[in-house]
Design an enzyme around this catalytic site. Structure first.
Site, short mmCIF file in Angstrom:
data_model
loop_
_atom_site.label_atom_id
_atom_site.label_comp_id
_atom_site.label_asym_id
_atom_site.label_seq_id
_atom_site.Cartn_x
_atom_site.Cartn_y
_atom_site.Cartn_z
N ASP A 1 -22.98 -59.16 -0.73
CA ASP A 1 -23.50 -59.91 0.38
C ASP A 1 -22.11 -60.33 1.21
O ASP A 1 -20.94 -59.84 0.86
CB ASP A 1 -24.51 -60.95 0.29
CG ASP A 1 -25.24 -61.06 1.37
OD1 ASP A 1 -24.99 -61.24 2.55
OD2 ASP A 1 -26.51 -60.90 1.22
N HIS B 1 -24.53 -65.74 5.32
CA HIS B 1 -25.96 -64.82 4.65
C HIS B 1 -25.93 -64.97 3.48
O HIS B 1 -27.01 -64.92 2.79
CB HIS B 1 -25.52 -63.64 5.44
CG HIS B 1 -26.90 -62.38 5.16
ND1 HIS B 1 -26.97 -61.75 4.11
CD2 HIS B 1 -28.04 -62.44 5.94
CE1 HIS B 1 -28.22 -60.96 4.40
NE2 HIS B 1 -28.77 -61.67 5.50
N SER C 1 -33.85 -59.27 4.60
CA SER C 1 -32.68 -59.83 3.78
C SER C 1 -33.22 -61.32 3.28
O SER C 1 -32.66 -61.53 2.05
CB SER C 1 -31.85 -60.47 4.91
OG SER C 1 -30.88 -59.26 5.33
#
Length: 996
Positions: free
Chosen positions: A226, A269, A580
């Site tokens: 990520d 994220h 996600s």
């Protein structure tokens, strides 16, 4: 003339052409200093007259030309198919680009699996052969003065490297090369969420059943590929055990830090995803030192692999490198909450994920946020073997709007908005306020009322604050395209409750406000759960039409950890939604399963989760398609009760060498079948509880059936520690209508309360709703002028290949007469799925008379597909464009210039142009002047409906002659001025009164 080169997958259609740059001096004394005019015309503001397009098109000349070509050996070659290994777009540029080179020998993980399954004999020389192949390739690479960047050999055999774009083909001649892939971009695209409920989503999925038995993921290594991780976060500090940064090539995978020069640079994220998997906080006691968020497998260890840099973007080479590293680091599970726009089972990252699964790593990936349309799943979620995850909702308090004359409207509270509070149950009046600008509220009384506002023009926060300033107590913003959306107010503030609704509901409410000044309604709250997110990408994959996602998990309203770059972690949490957020729920679930039973392989983990998922339905009770929800929403409570796992043996050739590789999964994807077709698959039922069990086997269709689907036996008995097999046969009815059909194989346990294992299936009969083999044909620019003046001489043609076709061509037709004009490019040896581009097409086509440029006109491009027996034009994919090679014809008035108050006005008349004939007006014509005032200054003119024009320039002493340009949307007339006007001879007078 041109040479067309075809490459499978990503394009390889490239043209050799000569550009003639004609920057001839328009007049003595001005050209040396003159610059090209900047057109004020915008193509996206023009709509081609579709009513003028002929239909149907006349294909007789095209078919006759194909016959002549087939029977003649002297026909001009219009295409040349090169080796299918090169999947990189062909470019003439010398600029270096990044590519991924795959070599022929199996990577280590695939070789080991083949040996284990008896598909290949163990060979002591394998490692030396692999090393020798890589050494030979690297040595050959050095001879063309290129060095490898990254080396892969475990989940992918090959290298990433940088090479001039026009030298990519040279790689095909090097030893051992199997394929060359583009280094495509990957990104994260979370959506700011509605009401946060992460503390409920993990238990809602059943994680607490495992927690209560002492399984929290302890000892399980989870790799998160990520944006990195903030390993200082109190909820993650003890979970973080290491990783690698492939963006900066170091061992510090910290998130991208804020950059004062780039407000979009910093990322969060990966930290959010990591918290969902392994956050070690306590929602009931967030001040305990470990923060708030508790992940699904809060005892698992996190290894962060940073593959996405500033802004959350990254590339194929780093993603593959991280997959490779995670296998070497002996990860048990990896999570990839990232994706691309490419729906292709044969993408390089999809192949790498397949190989990771074969290598013993549970690979979990987000399905994408491009729903709700079909075929929107992107790689690497398109990988056959990986677990692709869709997003569903955990329990959420959803605002509703109820009023007379409309159906109940469901809204979504925007991020940073307060809840409804005491507005719930209150009768309010609704007032429409346009786009919510300050001007839209002028003259409107919104005191104590709610504002209905359309999305667009200004930010949601501005709309909300403008409404609040006008006295509104709530704001309802409806979408400007079909469906609802997840909005955000951007940051904390003093807002009134602000929510989003769908375009359909918004227009229905607006229609009511159009009839009365204030429309009465009531806010309500309803608890909802298990609805699929409208954003969640939808399958199937292409070209195999495989069911994706495989499963769904909570991905709506998820609060988890985010970085605190200032060191203050008191409120370092954010509310996001997206697949996600769903994917790490499944990664965490896999960790729980592996802690409980470490003997399970990745395919058993995938299948048992799918077998025990809960099927979901929408608000109307209509079951979601398997292409939307997969097997359903993961239910760990059901999974815990399972004594066996039911696995379907499928096969894929999306592995090295394109060999058919068997694997197990939890669903049957029959793909596309003709009416009357027969297909049989085998299901293995394997004990996972150390106890015997038996099942009754039934089959069911959801809705109408495509024919019959039968099991080879009525019951399946499984011995402790053993397994059993049975076949499932699909017989498509000879009269079955084209379409997608779905159903399930259900195994119901004879023991206890009849625990069930479910195996979804899907089949596409005939054409069904399968996309055309070729789609999304577009030209850029839409208007161009291949006349050699160096401006807009060429256009790029982009298109998407959804399904492989043995024959392919792009052909041009006259849009008005429907006559075939010729072929742009053709591939007699076929074309494979992928995104393609023909760069710098110069308007030349080939027909039975040879190759020649198209004349000025209005045309369409129509793709053709087919095989050795028949070919078909895809008229529904026709893409219009315009070729115009001449500047507009015009004349100056006499006198050409008048003056008033120090302003000179140049006037004239547009006489003719192809664009005027096409559009019926002057919307595609522009007029401007360039005058010199310590540098060239452009003054745009005005054209009246009758074609008369005027341009104003300031009159100053010593003003040089003014260049007047009359041009069109194809940029004809922007290089050389139509007139040069000597402003020194201007006489004072009033400008023409008929100019606007």
């Amino acid at each position: 003339m041109y040479k067309a080169i075809f490459r499978k997958k990503w394009l390889a259609l490239s043209f050799l052409f000569a550009l003639v740059f004609s920057l001839t001096s328009p007049a003595a004394g001005t050209a040396a200093e003159a610059k090209l005019l900047h057109s004020s015309l915008q193509a996206d503001h023009l709509s081609l007259p579709s009513a003028n397009i002929a239909s149907p098109f006349d294909h007789s000349s095209k078919l006759e030309a194909m016959k002549q070509q087939a029977s003649s050996t002297n026909n001009p070659t219009i295409s040349q198919t090169i080796k299918p290994q090169n999947y990189v777009p062909a470019l003439d540029s010398t600029e270096p680009i990044d590519v991924i080179v795959e070599l022929k020998t199996d990577p280590v993980s695939v070789y080991q699996v083949k040996v284990k399954k008896g598909l290949k004999k163990s060979d002591a020389a394998y490692q030396s052969e692999l090393s020798a192949e890589q050494t030979d390739f690297a040595a050959a690479l050095a001879k063309i003065k290129t060095k490898p960047k990254r080396q892969y050999k475990h989940v992918f055999n090959g290298y990433s490297l940088k090479i001039p774009a026009n030298q990519v083909d040279s790689l095909l001649t090097l030893p051992g090369v199997k394929a060359i892939y583009p280094n495509i971009e990957f990104k994260v695209s979370p959506i700011d969420s509605i009401t946060p409920n992460m503390d409920e989503s993990a238990p809602f999925m059943g994680s607490d059943f495992y927690w209560d038995l002492g399984f929290d993921g302890t000892g399980i290594k989870v790799g998160v590929l990520d944006t990195g991780i903030d390993y200082h976060h109190p909820s993650l500090a003890s979970a973080y055990k290491g990783g690698y940064d492939f963006v900066d090539d170091d061992t510090d995978p910290m998130e991208t830090l804020p950059d004062p020069d780039d407000p979009e640079a910093d990322t969060d994220h990966g930290t959010h995803v990591s918290g969902t998997i392994a956050g070690r906080g306590d929602p009931l006691n967030p001040g305990s030192g470990t923060g708030w968020v508790r992940g699904v497998a809060y005892g698992s260890d996190i290894y962060a692999y940073r593959v996405l840099g500033p802004g959350g973007t990254g590339s194929t080479e780093d993603v593959i490198a991280a997959i490779e590293r995670s296998v070497l680091d002996e990860m048990d599970v990896i999570n990839l909450s990232l994706g691309s726009s490419v729906n292709d089972q044969y993408d390089a990252t999809s192949i790498a994920l397949n190989n990771a699964m074969l290598g013993g790593v549970v690979a979990v990936t987000s399905n994408g946020n491009d729903g709700p349309n079909s075929y929107t799943v992107g790689s690497p979620a398109s990988a056959d073997m990986a677990i692709s995850v869709g997003a569903s909702s955990p329990p959420l308090n959803v605002p509703t709007i109820q009023a007379d004359g409309i159906e109940k409207v469901y809204a979504s509270i925007m991020a940073f908005s307060p809840e409804l509070g005491d507005l719930q149950g209150r009768a309010l009046n609704l007032v429409f306020a346009g786009l919510g600008t300050s001007a839209d509220f002028e003259g409107k009384d919104l005191t104590g009322k709610a504002a209905l506002i359309s999305r667009g023009s200004i930010s949601f926060a501005e709309k909300s604050l403008n409404a609040q300033a006008a006295g509104a107590v709530a704001v309802i913003i409806y979408n400007n395209e079909p469906g609802n959306f997840g909005g955000t107010l951007g940051e904390e503030g003093n807002y009134v409750p602000t929510m989003s609704i769908s375009q359909e509901d918004g227009l229905a409410l607006k229609a009511k406000t159009d009839t009365v000044e204030s429309y009465p309604f009531t806010f309500g709250i309803e608890l909802e759960q298990d609805l699929m997110g409208e954003f969640s990408s939808v399958g199937p994959t292409l070209p195999g039409l495989t069911i994706k996602p495989d499963i769904s998990a909570p991905g709506v309203g998820i609060r988890s950890s985010v970085p605190a770059f200032d060191g203050n972690y008191e409120d370092a949490y954010a509310d996001l939604q997206g697949t996600s957020m769903a994917s790490p729920h499944i990664a965490g679930a896999a960790a729980l399963l592996l802690q409980k039973d470490s003997s399970m392989d990745p395919f058993e983990v995938k299948s048992v989760l799918m077998n025990n998922a809960v099927e979901l339905a929408d608000r109307d009770g209509q079951r979601y398609s398997h292409m939307v929800q997969g097997a359903g929403r993961a239910d760990l409570g059901n999974t815990l009760e399972a004594k066996a796992v039911a696995m379907v043996e499928q096969a894929t050739n999306a592995v090295p060498n394109g060999e058919s590789m068997p694997y197990f999964t939890g669903s049957i994807s029959f793909g596309q079948k003709d009416a009357g077709a027969l297909d049989t698959r085998t299901i293995t039922v394997k004990d996972i509880a150390g106890a015997a069990s038996s099942y009754a086997i039934t089959t069911t269709w959801h809705g109408s059936s495509a024919g019959s689907i039968t099991a080879s036996q009525a019951n399946a008995a499984v011995n402790a520690g053993g397994s059993t097999l049975f076949d499932v046969t699909l017989q498509v009815d000879p009269n079955a209508a084209d379409g997608r059909y779905e159903g399930e194989i259900v195994l119901t346990a004879a023991e206890g309360e009849g625990h069930t294992l479910q195996v979804p299936f899907a089949v596409y009969v005939g054409e069904a709703d399968i996309p055309d083999a070729i789609s999304d044909v577009t030209l850029d620019p839409l208007f161009f002028s291949p006349n050699g003046d160096g401006v807009t001489d060429t256009a790029d043609i982009a298109f998407k290949v959804n399904l492989a076709s043995p024959y392919f061509s792009l052909d041009v037709y006259d849009a008005v007469t429907s006559q075939w004009k010729g072929t742009i490019a053709a591939a007699d040896d076929g074309i494979d799925p992928g995104s393609y581009i023909i760069e710098a097409w110069d308007g030349i086509v080939t027909n039975d008379a040879g190759s020649a440029p198209l004349e000025e006109g209005f045309y369409v491009i129509i793709p053709w597909v087919g095989d050795e027996t028949s070919v078909t034009p895809l008229e529904e994919q026709a893409s219009p464009f315009v070729i115009d090679v001449n500047a507009p014809v015009s004349a100056l008035d006499n006198p050409a210039v008048t003056s008033q108050n120090g302003i000179g006005t140049i006037t004239g008349q547009i006489k003719s142009d192809f664009m005027i004939d096409l559009f019926g007006d002057y919307s595609a014509i522009g007029v401007a002047a360039l005058y010199y005032d310590r540098g060239w200054v452009q003054a745009d003119g005005v054209i009246a409906p009758d074609g008369s024009f005027s341009v104003q320039v300031p009159l100053k002493p010593g003003l040089k002659p003014v260049e007047v340009y009359v041009y069109d949307i194809a940029n004809n007339g922007v290089v050389e001025p139509a007139y040069i006007v000597d402003m020194k001879k201007v006489k004072p007078n009033k400008p023409r009164n008929n100019l606007e």
